[in-house]
Design a protein around this motif. Structure first.
Motif, PDB file in Angstrom:
ATOM      1  N   GLY A 111      -5.291  -1.141   0.245  1.00  0.00           N
ATOM      2  CA  GLY A 111      -4.582  -0.397   1.279  1.00  0.00           C
ATOM      3  C   GLY A 111      -4.400   1.060   0.895  1.00  0.00           C
ATOM      4  N   TYR A 112      -4.058   1.310  -0.378  1.00  0.00           N
ATOM      5  CA  TYR A 112      -3.899   2.696  -0.830  1.00  0.00           C
ATOM      6  C   TYR A 112      -5.240   3.427  -0.821  1.00  0.00           C
ATOM      7  CZ  TYR A 112      -2.583   6.678  -3.758  1.00  0.00           C
ATOM      8  OH  TYR A 112      -2.365   7.946  -4.244  1.00  0.00           O
ATOM      9  N   ALA A 113      -6.306   2.750  -1.252  1.00  0.00           N
ATOM     10  CA  ALA A 113      -7.629   3.371  -1.250  1.00  0.00           C
ATOM     11  C   ALA A 113      -8.076   3.729   0.163  1.00  0.00           C
ATOM     12  CB  ALA A 113      -8.644   2.426  -1.897  1.00  0.00           C
ATOM     13  N   ALA A 114      -7.668   2.913   1.157  1.00  0.00           N
ATOM     14  CA  ALA A 114      -8.075   3.155   2.542  1.00  0.00           C
ATOM     15  C   ALA A 114      -7.247   4.267   3.187  1.00  0.00           C
ATOM     16  CB  ALA A 114      -7.949   1.875   3.356  1.00  0.00           C
ATOM     17  N   PHE A 115      -5.928   4.231   2.987  1.00  0.00           N
ATOM     18  CA  PHE A 115      -5.048   5.165   3.699  1.00  0.00           C
ATOM     19  C   PHE A 115      -4.592   6.341   2.852  1.00  0.00           C
ATOM     20  CE2 PHE A 115      -4.361   1.060   5.864  1.00  0.00           C
ATOM     21  CZ  PHE A 115      -4.778   1.422   7.125  1.00  0.00           C
ATOM     22  N   GLY A 116      -4.769   6.231   1.534  1.00  0.00           N
ATOM     23  CA  GLY A 116      -4.390   7.324   0.668  1.00  0.00           C
ATOM     24  C   GLY A 116      -2.894   7.574   0.663  1.00  0.00           C
ATOM     25  N   ASN A 117      -2.511   8.810   0.469  1.00  0.00           N
ATOM     26  CA  ASN A 117      -1.094   9.160   0.360  1.00  0.00           C
ATOM     27  C   ASN A 117      -0.346   9.064   1.680  1.00  0.00           C
ATOM     28  OD1 ASN A 117      -1.401   9.630  -2.364  1.00  0.00           O
ATOM     29  ND2 ASN A 117      -1.804  11.815  -2.107  1.00  0.00           N
ATOM     30  N   SER A 118      -1.066   8.845   2.784  1.00  0.00           N
ATOM     31  CA  SER A 118      -0.403   8.666   4.090  1.00  0.00           C
ATOM     32  C   SER A 118      -0.349   7.203   4.483  1.00  0.00           C
ATOM     33  CB  SER A 118      -1.152   9.463   5.160  1.00  0.00           C
ATOM     34  OG  SER A 118      -2.513   9.042   5.243  1.00  0.00           O
ATOM     35  N   ALA A 119      -0.372   6.292   3.506  1.00  0.00           N
ATOM     36  CA  ALA A 119      -0.329   4.849   3.786  1.00  0.00           C
ATOM     37  C   ALA A 119       0.914   4.503   4.603  1.00  0.00           C
ATOM     38  CB  ALA A 119      -0.329   4.068   2.480  1.00  0.00           C
ATOM     39  N   PRO A 120       0.759   3.699   5.672  1.00  0.00           N
ATOM     40  CA  PRO A 120       1.905   3.335   6.510  1.00  0.00           C
ATOM     41  C   PRO A 120       2.817   2.339   5.813  1.00  0.00           C
ATOM     42  CG  PRO A 120      -0.035   2.139   7.226  1.00  0.00           C
ATOM     43  CD  PRO A 120      -0.486   3.092   6.148  1.00  0.00           C
ATOM     44  N   GLY A 121       4.039   2.214   6.320  1.00  0.00           N
ATOM     45  CA  GLY A 121       4.984   1.265   5.739  1.00  0.00           C
ATOM     46  C   GLY A 121       4.535  -0.172   5.856  1.00  0.00           C
ATOM     47  N   ASN A 122       3.711  -0.480   6.852  1.00  0.00           N
ATOM     48  CA  ASN A 122       3.150  -1.822   7.021  1.00  0.00           C
ATOM     49  C   ASN A 122       1.788  -1.677   7.683  1.00  0.00           C
ATOM     50  OD1 ASN A 122       2.525  -4.465   8.299  1.00  0.00           O
ATOM     51  ND2 ASN A 122       4.523  -5.030   7.475  1.00  0.00           N
ATOM     52  N   MET A 123       0.753  -2.158   7.037  1.00  0.00           N
ATOM     53  CA  MET A 123      -0.605  -1.918   7.515  1.00  0.00           C
ATOM     54  C   MET A 123      -0.877  -2.510   8.890  1.00  0.00           C
ATOM     55  SD  MET A 123      -3.116  -2.235   4.228  1.00  0.00           S
ATOM     56  CE  MET A 123      -2.671  -3.911   3.779  1.00  0.00           C
ATOM     57  N   ALA A 133       0.846  -1.196   0.000  1.00  0.00           N
ATOM     58  CA  ALA A 133       0.000   0.000   0.000  1.00  0.00           C
ATOM     59  C   ALA A 133       0.884   1.250   0.000  1.00  0.00           C
ATOM     60  CB  ALA A 133      -0.920   0.000   1.212  1.00  0.00           C
ATOM     61  N   TRP A 134       1.971   1.209   0.783  1.00  0.00           N
ATOM     62  CA  TRP A 134       2.920   2.323   0.812  1.00  0.00           C
ATOM     63  C   TRP A 134       3.585   2.478  -0.564  1.00  0.00           C
ATOM     64  CZ3 TRP A 134       8.133   2.617  -0.217  1.00  0.00           C
ATOM     65  CH2 TRP A 134       8.776   3.811   0.137  1.00  0.00           C
ATOM     66  N   ALA A 135       3.958   1.348  -1.184  1.00  0.00           N
ATOM     67  CA  ALA A 135       4.614   1.406  -2.492  1.00  0.00           C
ATOM     68  C   ALA A 135       3.685   2.008  -3.548  1.00  0.00           C
ATOM     69  CB  ALA A 135       5.059   0.006  -2.910  1.00  0.00           C
ATOM     70  N   VAL A 136       2.422   1.586  -3.553  1.00  0.00           N
ATOM     71  CA  VAL A 136       1.461   2.133  -4.516  1.00  0.00           C
ATOM     72  C   VAL A 136       1.238   3.618  -4.248  1.00  0.00           C
ATOM     73  CG1 VAL A 136      -0.915   2.009  -5.366  1.00  0.00           C
ATOM     74  CG2 VAL A 136       0.342  -0.100  -4.893  1.00  0.00           C
ATOM     75  N   ALA A 137       1.264   4.014  -2.961  1.00  0.00           N
ATOM     76  CA  ALA A 137       1.086   5.427  -2.609  1.00  0.00           C
ATOM     77  C   ALA A 137       2.223   6.279  -3.172  1.00  0.00           C
ATOM     78  CB  ALA A 137       1.013   5.596  -1.095  1.00  0.00           C
ATOM     79  N   GLN A 138       3.426   5.750  -3.232  1.00  0.00           N
ATOM     80  CA  GLN A 138       4.554   6.517  -3.772  1.00  0.00           C
ATOM     81  C   GLN A 138       4.463   6.651  -5.289  1.00  0.00           C
ATOM     82  OE1 GLN A 138       6.156   7.760  -1.139  1.00  0.00           O
ATOM     83  NE2 GLN A 138       4.824   6.332  -0.042  1.00  0.00           N
ATOM     84  N   LEU A 139       3.886   5.649  -5.951  1.00  0.00           N
ATOM     85  CA  LEU A 139       3.847   5.636  -7.413  1.00  0.00           C
ATOM     86  C   LEU A 139       2.535   6.161  -7.986  1.00  0.00           C
ATOM     87  CD1 LEU A 139       5.400   2.083  -7.853  1.00  0.00           C
ATOM     88  CD2 LEU A 139       6.543   4.253  -8.325  1.00  0.00           C
ATOM     89  N   GLY A 140       1.461   6.034  -7.211  1.00  0.00           N
ATOM     90  CA  GLY A 140       0.152   6.435  -7.711  1.00  0.00           C
ATOM     91  C   GLY A 140      -0.573   5.280  -8.382  1.00  0.00           C
ATOM     92  N   TRP A 141      -1.827   5.516  -8.748  1.00  0.00           N
ATOM     93  CA  TRP A 141      -2.656   4.443  -9.293  1.00  0.00           C
ATOM     94  C   TRP A 141      -2.099   3.865 -10.585  1.00  0.00           C
ATOM     95  CZ3 TRP A 141      -5.671   1.861  -6.447  1.00  0.00           C
ATOM     96  CH2 TRP A 141      -6.424   2.449  -5.429  1.00  0.00           C
ATOM     97  N   VAL A 142      -1.687   4.709 -11.508  1.00  0.00           N
ATOM     98  CA  VAL A 142      -1.265   4.207 -12.823  1.00  0.00           C
ATOM     99  C   VAL A 142       0.036   3.422 -12.733  1.00  0.00           C
ATOM    100  CG1 VAL A 142      -0.578   4.845 -15.165  1.00  0.00           C
ATOM    101  CG2 VAL A 142      -2.461   6.061 -14.043  1.00  0.00           C
TER     102      VAL A 142
END
Length: 476
Positions: free
Chosen positions: A299-311, A60-69
């Motif tokens: 995980g990204y949809a739930a936490f957005g750009n503040s996703a933790p390093g481990n849920m 989730a953290w990795a997807v948050a750094q890269l974005g949806w696409v």
């Protein structure tokens, strides 16, 4: 192959074209070793145990750094690359022409590419395996601490100071792994791999389910197409480093090549091993990709750009605390099994070298059967195995205790070893075996995958080095 007087006669063709035959015991394989009993399902369990680690919860953290696409594209692309190169590597288990088995990744590289490449492969493979063993010790201890912290937060509130030492848990895990490490080889830990695979699905499902519940409740955080945005607290340079690290996390999360040949060597020869292994690759990579997409995207949809390093370990969730505890128990049980899957090839390689060097030594070679009364437990103790494997676990545990920032170092090791083990060697061996000519379309396509993976591995290594420097600055 046919049966004569209760014995199996196997006919082979020698180089001169004449048929010769040799007698093979029914309880032995064609190479004289005890008959292998592995199946597609046990191989899939070994692979899933090796691949789906607690790192799935950081996607989730990795997807948050890269974005949806870029995040979703990276998950799908590296799933496809891993499946393809793993199938190429599976073809290297037996030598072309002779059909001789290559028992390890290093033997496959030596057989196809020669001695210098064999040495380079060994350096990358065993750095990766040994690093993962130490990293699993650190991560399992963090999960055990997370259970204690979760209960503390539940009793005293989320703002309470619940400091817990990791060291007793690392020592306890080390003592337990000393016992499990006496299992002679990777084939005999199949039950541990199946248990670990079930656990990995368990905690991944809990993490994804809790994230989905946040989405349904309408409390999901803001997400963006390009991920975390540059602004106060995040410079453009820092954003770039994080993107590099995220790409490396996703790429490394799919890698199981360091143990693929060793897993293939457990398969029964009643069916062609390559066909069974390719089916196991398909099942494992497909299951892995589904869970990675679930955990990363939900995980990204739930936490957005503040996703933790481990849920779960990073307390993206606090309640229900009992479910968080259960998920962390699953993580610990999974890592206990994954530890053995990664350590067994190391154990096997050292013990094989010592048996060849000292073939007459009782300390190295003699097995002492274990019995209770008159009953044989079908288990034996070897003194060298007992001493050497105990020392190995003690050293690995000591490193975990001494290096609190080892996960950053592990990320660097993984980034450096990912490209050669997962992409370069399988592709290069395939080109050599199939005699693919340079400058052909097929050659260019293979080299494009090779180059793309190299660039991402270099970017991930740069991100890991920057993260390691940050960890060292914090300690100072």
């Amino acid at each position: 192959m046919e049966e004569v007087d209760g014995q199996v006669i196997q006919f082979v063709e020698c180089e001169s074209g004449l048929d010769i035959h040799k007698v093979v015991r029914e309880d032995l394989d064609d190479d004289g070793r005890p008959k292998r009993t592995g199946t597609m399902w046990t191989a899939s369990a070994h692979i899933i145990t090796a691949v789906i680690g607690s790192g799935v919860l950081s996607l989730a953290w990795a997807v948050a750094q890269l974005g949806w696409v870029a995040g979703v594209a990276s998950l799908l692309t590296y799933g496809c690359i891993t499946f393809y190169t793993s199938n190429l590597l599976a073809e290297c288990y037996r030598s072309p022409g002779t059909g001789k088995r290559n028992y390890t990744y290093m033997e496959a590289v030596k057989d196809n590419l020669g001695g210098k490449m064999n040495f380079a492969c060994g350096m990358a493979q065993y750095a990766n395996l040994n690093g993962l063993v130490v990293g699993y010790t650190v991560t399992a201890a963090i999960s055990m601490v997370a259970i204690e912290k979760s209960n503390c937060f539940h009793r005293r509130g989320h703002e309470a100071s619940c400091e817990v030492s990791h060291k007793p848990y690392m020592i306890g895990l080390g003592l337990f792994e000393i016992v499990l490490s006496q299992i002679p080889n990777i084939e005999q830990v199949w039950w541990l791999s199946i248990m670990a695979s079930i656990m990995s699905f368990g905690y991944s499902s809990i993490g994804a389910g809790l994230a989905f519940a946040i989405m349904l409740s309408g409390h999901g955080k803001r997400t963006t197409v390009t991920g975390v945005e540059v602004g106060p607290g995040l410079t453009a340079a820092r954003k770039m480093w994080r993107m590099f690290t995220a790409l490396g996390d996703i790429a490394i999360a799919y890698s199981y090549s360091p143990v693929l040949i060793e897993v293939q060597d457990t398969l029964s020869s009643s069916k062609p091993e390559i066909k069974v292994m390719k089916k196991a690759n398909m099942i494992s990579v497909a299951a892995t990709t589904v869970f990675y997409m679930m955990c990363g995207c939900l995980g990204y949809a739930a936490f957005g750009n503040s996703a933790p390093g481990n849920m779960l370990i990073g307390f993206g969730f606090y309640e229900p605390f009992w479910l968080i505890d259960l998920a962390n128990i699953f993580i610990v049980l999974h890592l206990v099994g994954a530890y053995q899957v990664m350590a067994q090839p190391v154990f096997c390689e050292v013990e094989s070298l010592c048996r060849r060097k000292w073939p007459k030594s009782e300390f190295v070679n003699r097995e002492y059967p274990i019995k209770i009364g008159r009953r044989n437990l079908n288990f034996s103790i070897n003194l060298f195995r007992l001493v050497w494997r105990t020392m190995y676990v003690v050293v690995a545990t000591g490193l975990a205790l001494a290096l609190p920032f080892f996960n950053d170092l592990l990320a660097l090791i993984g980034a450096v070893s990912f490209w050669p083990l997962t992409v370069y060697f399988p592709i290069t061996m395939y080109i050599s075996r199939k005699k693919i000519n340079r400058a052909t379309i097929r050659w260019f396509m293979l080299q494009f995958v090779n180059l793309l993976s190299l660039l991402i591995a270099l970017a991930a290594a740069c991100g890991s080095i920057e993260g390691l420097g940050e960890a060292l600055r914090i300690i100072k």
